[in-house]
Design a protein around this motif. Structure first.
Motif, mmCIF file in Angstrom:
data_model
loop_
_atom_site.group_PDB
_atom_site.id
_atom_site.type_symbol
_atom_site.label_atom_id
_atom_site.label_comp_id
_atom_site.label_asym_id
_atom_site.label_seq_id
_atom_site.Cartn_x
_atom_site.Cartn_y
_atom_site.Cartn_z
ATOM 1 N N LEU A 1 -2.934 -2.002 -9.325
ATOM 2 C CA LEU A 1 -3.637 -1.773 -8.058
ATOM 3 C C LEU A 1 -3.439 -2.957 -7.126
ATOM 4 C CD1 LEU A 1 -5.452 -0.076 -6.343
ATOM 5 C CD2 LEU A 1 -7.424 -1.017 -7.522
ATOM 6 N N PHE A 2 -3.421 -4.153 -7.715
ATOM 7 C CA PHE A 2 -3.234 -5.350 -6.895
ATOM 8 C C PHE A 2 -1.881 -5.313 -6.190
ATOM 9 C CE2 PHE A 2 -1.930 -9.720 -6.192
ATOM 10 C CZ PHE A 2 -3.026 -10.207 -5.505
ATOM 11 N N ILE A 3 -0.846 -4.937 -6.968
ATOM 12 C CA ILE A 3 0.507 -4.861 -6.380
ATOM 13 C C ILE A 3 0.537 -3.842 -5.247
ATOM 14 C CG2 ILE A 3 2.889 -4.178 -6.844
ATOM 15 C CD1 ILE A 3 2.411 -5.314 -9.724
ATOM 16 N N TRP A 4 -0.012 -2.643 -5.519
ATOM 17 C CA TRP A 4 -0.027 -1.614 -4.485
ATOM 18 C C TRP A 4 -0.826 -2.060 -3.272
ATOM 19 C CZ3 TRP A 4 3.555 1.644 -4.140
ATOM 20 C CH2 TRP A 4 4.109 2.261 -5.260
ATOM 21 N N ALA A 5 -1.934 -2.779 -3.539
ATOM 22 C CA ALA A 5 -2.772 -3.240 -2.434
ATOM 23 C C ALA A 5 -2.007 -4.209 -1.553
ATOM 24 C CB ALA A 5 -4.040 -3.896 -2.976
ATOM 25 N N VAL A 6 -1.289 -5.133 -2.201
ATOM 26 C CA VAL A 6 -0.504 -6.108 -1.430
ATOM 27 C C VAL A 6 0.531 -5.382 -0.579
ATOM 28 C CG1 VAL A 6 1.178 -7.956 -1.616
ATOM 29 C CG2 VAL A 6 -0.869 -8.013 -3.028
ATOM 30 N N ALA B 1 0.622 -2.141 0.368
ATOM 31 C CA ALA B 1 0.047 -1.275 1.403
ATOM 32 C C ALA B 1 -0.564 -2.097 2.523
ATOM 33 C CB ALA B 1 -1.015 -0.366 0.781
#
Lengths: 170, 68, 391
Positions: free
Chosen positions: A16-21, A23
Motif C-alpha cells: 500500500l505504501f508503494i502504491w500510495a507513493v 498515486a
C-alpha cells in the motif's frame, strides 16, 4: 520494530505504501502542472484586476472631484468677472452721466454768460442810443434855452464875465 | 488483561488531553471575547495547540493498540 | 469576508443536509444488513454458547472493516458473500504473480497449499504466505506466534487491494474535479467563479490565505501546490471514508501506510528546504546555556530527535483520529449485536448519525491540521532568523 510488527493496524503495509507513493506522486505532479498553476495564476490575476479596477475607480473619483473643483473655481472666477464687469459698467455709466451733467451745466453757464454779455452789450448799445438821444435832446434843449437866454445882450455879457471869472480862478 | 491495563492508561491520557484541550478552548474563548477582532488568529492558534495536545492522547491510544 | 463566510456556511449547510440524509439511509440499510448477520451470528453462538468468543468476533469484524483487504466486501459470508474480487499482485521468489483474489480465498486458515507459477503459497486470513515444510497441529501450514501473528516468510504484496483501489478512486476524483476547475478558470479568466469553481474556491483561498501565507510568509508560492494537494487529498479521503458503501467506506487516511507516506513527504520537504539558520538552530541552538550543548550535546540531541518526531506525530495524529472515528461508528452499530436487541438501534442509530456528523467536521479539521502543521514545519525550516528575540 518488534513492537510495530505486533499489530497489523500500526505497521505500514509495504504494498500500500508503494502504491500510495506512486498515486500521490502522480496526483501531485498532474495537479501542480495542470490545476494549481493555472488556478493560482487565475486567482492572483483576478485579485490583481480587481485591485486595479478599484484603484482606477479611486483615480476616476479623484479626477471627478478635481474636475468639479475646477468647474467650481471657473464658475467663481466667472462670477467675479461678471461682478467686475457690472461694477465697471455702473462706474462708467455714472461717469458718463456725471460728465453729461457737467457738460450740460457748463454749456448752460456758457450760454447764460453769452446771453448776459449780449444783453449787456445790447443794453450798452441801447444806453448809448438813449445817451445820444438824450444828448441831442439836451443840446436841442440847451440850444433853445441858450437861444432864449441870450436874446438880450446884457445877459450875454454877464455870462461871459462870469465865465471869465471862473477862468481866472483856474 | 494487558489490554485492560492499556485501556486504563489510554483513559488517563485522555483525561490529561481533555483537561489540556479544555484549557485551550476556554482561554481561546476568553481571548476572543476580549479581542473579537483577533478571533481568526486565535482560532487558528487554538486548533494548532489543540492538535498538539490531542496528539498525546492519540499516542496513548496507539500504545493501547500496540500492547494488545 | 462576511460574504465569504456566509457563502461557506451556506455551502456547509447544503453538504451537511445531503450527507445527513445519505448517512441516515445508508446506515439504516447497513444496520438491517448487520442485523441479518447478527441473527446468524447469534444462532451460531447460541450453539457454541460462548459469549466471549462472540465479542472477540465483533472486535475482529471491526478491525477487519477498518483494515485492508483483497476484496471489496459488500455483505454476506461464505457462499452468499457479495464482494468485488480485486487483483492480487505478488512479487515472489519466481517473479511477479497475479491472480484474482476470489480464486484462492476458499481457505483462509493456511490449510491448503496452492501453486502459482511454480510457487506454492497459502492463504492465511486474507494474506498470502510461503507454506512451512510441515503441517502444524491445527492443520495449517502457517506458524503463528503468541499474538496470533504468522511468522512465515511472505512475498512482497503489491496487490490492488481495497485501499489501493480507494486510493485510485480518490486520485481520479481529485484529478477530474481540479482539472475541470482549472479549465473553468482558463475559460472564464477574470470573471466571477461559477458552479464547482465557486464551491471550491473558498477552500483554495483558505489554504492560501489562512494556512500558507501566515506560516510561510512571502515564500509561500513555492509550497502551495504541495499544501493544496495534501489538503484536498486528505479531505476527500476522509469524506469518502465516511460513505458506508462502494466508492467510500475504506479507512484510507486511517491507514498508517498512507499517513506515513504523507508525513514522509512533509519530512523530506522540510529537511530539504531547511536553510542555514534552521540547521544552526538544531545543532547549535542559540540562546541556550553552553552546558546543554557541551560536553553532552543534550539540546542538539533533543532538537535532532524533534526533526523525526514532528512528522511521526503528524502521521499518528491523522491515522489515530480517522481510525478512532471509524471504530467508534462501527462499535456503536455493533452495540445492536452485542446487546442482542433491535431496540438498541433506537439509541445506536441516532448516535451513529451524530458521530458521523462530528466525523464530517473532524475530516475537515484533520485535513486542515495536517496541512497547517506541514506548513508550520516547512515555515520553521525556511524562516530567516534576523534577530535573537525569537528565543
Amino acid at each position: 520494530m518488534i513492537v510495530l510488527s505486533v499489530n497489523p493496524l500500526v505497521s505500514p503495509d509495504p504494498g500500500l505504501f508503494i502504491w500510495a507513493v506512486v498515486a500521490f506522486g502522480i496526483l501531485f505532479v498532474l495537479l501542480r502542472a495542470f490545476a494549481w498553476k493555472p488556478i493560482l495564476a487565475a486567482l492572483t490575476e483576478r485579485e490583481q484586476s480587481i485591485e486595479d479596477a478599484l484603484a482606477r475607480a479611486e483615480a476616476a473619483k479623484e479626477e471627478m472631484a478635481r474636475l468639479t473643483g475646477e468647474n467650481e473655481a471657473l464658475l467663481k472666477e466667472a462670477r467675479i468677472e461678471r461682478d467686475n464687469i457690472l461694477r465697471e459698467a455702473k462706474k462708467m455709466k455714472d461717469q458718463i452721466v456725471s460728465d453729461a451733467k457737467e457738460t450740460a451745466a457748463k454749456e448752460g453757464a456758457r450760454m447764460i454768460e453769452k446771453a448776459r454779455v449780449e444783453i449787456d452789450s445790447q443794453t450798452a448799445i441801447a444806453l448809448a442810443l438813449v445817451k445820444d438821444q438824450v444828448a441831442s435832446l439836451s443840446i436841442e434843449i440847451a440850444e433853445k434855452i441858450l437861444q432864449k437866454q441870450f436874446e438880450d445882450k446884457g445877459k450875454q455879457d454877464a455870462l461871459v464875465a462870469d465865465l471869465l471869472k471862473q477862468v481866472k480862478l483856474n | 488483561m494487558t489490554g485492560s491495563i492499556a485501556g486504563i492508561g489510554a483513559g488517563l491520557a485522555a483525561i490529561g488531553a481533555g483537561i489540556g484541550i479544555g484549557q485551550i478552548g476556554g482561554k481561546a474563548m476568553e481571548g476572543m471575547a476580549r479581542q473579537p477582532e483577533a478571533a481568526n488568529k486565535i482560532q487558528t492558534a487554538m486548533l494548532i495547540a489543540a492538535a498538539f495536545v490531542e496528539a498525546v492522547a492519540l499516542f496513548a491510544v496507539v500504545v493501547a493498540f500496540l500492547t494488545k | 469576508m462576511n460574504n465569504k463566510r456566509h457563502f461557506t456556511s451556506k455551502f456547509f449547510r447544503a453538504i451537511a443536509l445531503f450527507t445527513l440524509f445519505f448517512i441516515l439511509a445508508l446506515n439504516n440499510a447497513k444496520a438491517i444488513d448487520t442485523l441479518k448477520d447478527a441473527k446468524t451470528t447469534v444462532s451460531d453462538t447460541a450453539k457454541a454458547g460462548i459469549k466471549a468468543e462472540k465479542e472477540e468476533d465483533i472486535s475482529a469484524t471491526i478491525l477487519h472493516h477498518i483494515g485492508d483487504s483483497h476484496e471489496w466486501h459488500f455483505w454476506g459470508e461464505g457462499e452468499n458473500k457479495v464482494a468485488i474480487p480485486l487483483p492480487v499482485i505478488l512479487y515472489t521468489k519466481n517473479g511477479f504473480v497475479t491472480f484474482l483474489s476470489n480464486k484462492h480465498d476458499a481457505d483462509q486458515h493456511g490449510d491448503s497449499i496452492f501453486t502459482v507459477k511454480g510457487q506454492s503459497m497459502v492463504n492465511f486470513e486474507g494474506k498470502y504466505y510461503y507454506p512451512s515444510a510441515t503441517k502444524y497441529a491445527d492443520g495449517s501450514y502457517v506458524k503463528v506466534d503468541e499474538n496470533n501473528i504468522p511468522i512465515n516468510d511472505k512475498p512482497l504484496d503489491v496487490s490492488i487491494t481495497k485501499n489501493v483501489l480507494a486510493l485510485f478512486i480518490s486520485v481520479a476524483l481529485l484529478l477530474i474535479i481540479f482539472l475541470n476547475i482549472a479549465a473553468t478558470y482558463k475559460k472564464r479568466t477574470g470573471k466571477a467563479p461559477k458552479g464547482m469553481q465557486s464551491a471550491l474556491e473558498p477552500f483554495i483561498l483558505f489554504v492560501r490565505d489562512d494556512i500558507a501565507i501566515p506560516q510561510l510568509g512571502h515564500k509561500y508560492a513555492k509550497y502551495m501546490p504541495y499544501l493544496l494537494t495534501v489538503f484536498f487529498f486528505v479531505w476527500i479521503n476522509n469524506l469518502l471514508g465516511l460513505i458506508p458503501i462502494f466508492p467510500g467506506g475504506t479507512n484510507l487516511t486511517g491507514n498508517i501506510a498512507i499517513t506515513c507516506m504523507l508525513a514522509l513527504c512533509t519530512f523530506f520537504i522540510t529537511t530539504f528546504s531547511g536553510n542555514k539558520s534552521y540547521w544552526k538552530h538544531i545543532f547549535n541552538t542559540p540562546g541556550v546555556p553552553w552546558w546543554l550543548k557541551f560536553p553532552v550535546p543534550l539540546m542538539p540531541l533533543v532538537e535532532f530527535i524533534g526533526i523525526f518526531t514532528k512528522p511521526i506525530a503528524l502521521m499518528i495524529r491523522l491515522f489515530a483520529n480517522i481510525t478512532a472515528g471509524h471504530i467508534l461508528i462501527l462499535s456503536l452499530i455493533s452495540l445492536i449485536i452485542i446487546l442482542k436487541s433491535v431496540y438498541v438501534s433506537a439509541f445506536a442509530i441516532p448516535f451513529v448519525l451524530f458521530i458521523s456528523l462530528i466525523e464530517l467536521l473532524v475530516g475537515f479539521l484533520q485535513a486542515f491540521i495536517f496541512t497547517i502543521l506541514s506548513a508550520l514545519f516547512i515555515g520553521m525550516a525556511i524562516e530567516e532568523h534576523h534577530a535573537e528575540e525569537h528565543h
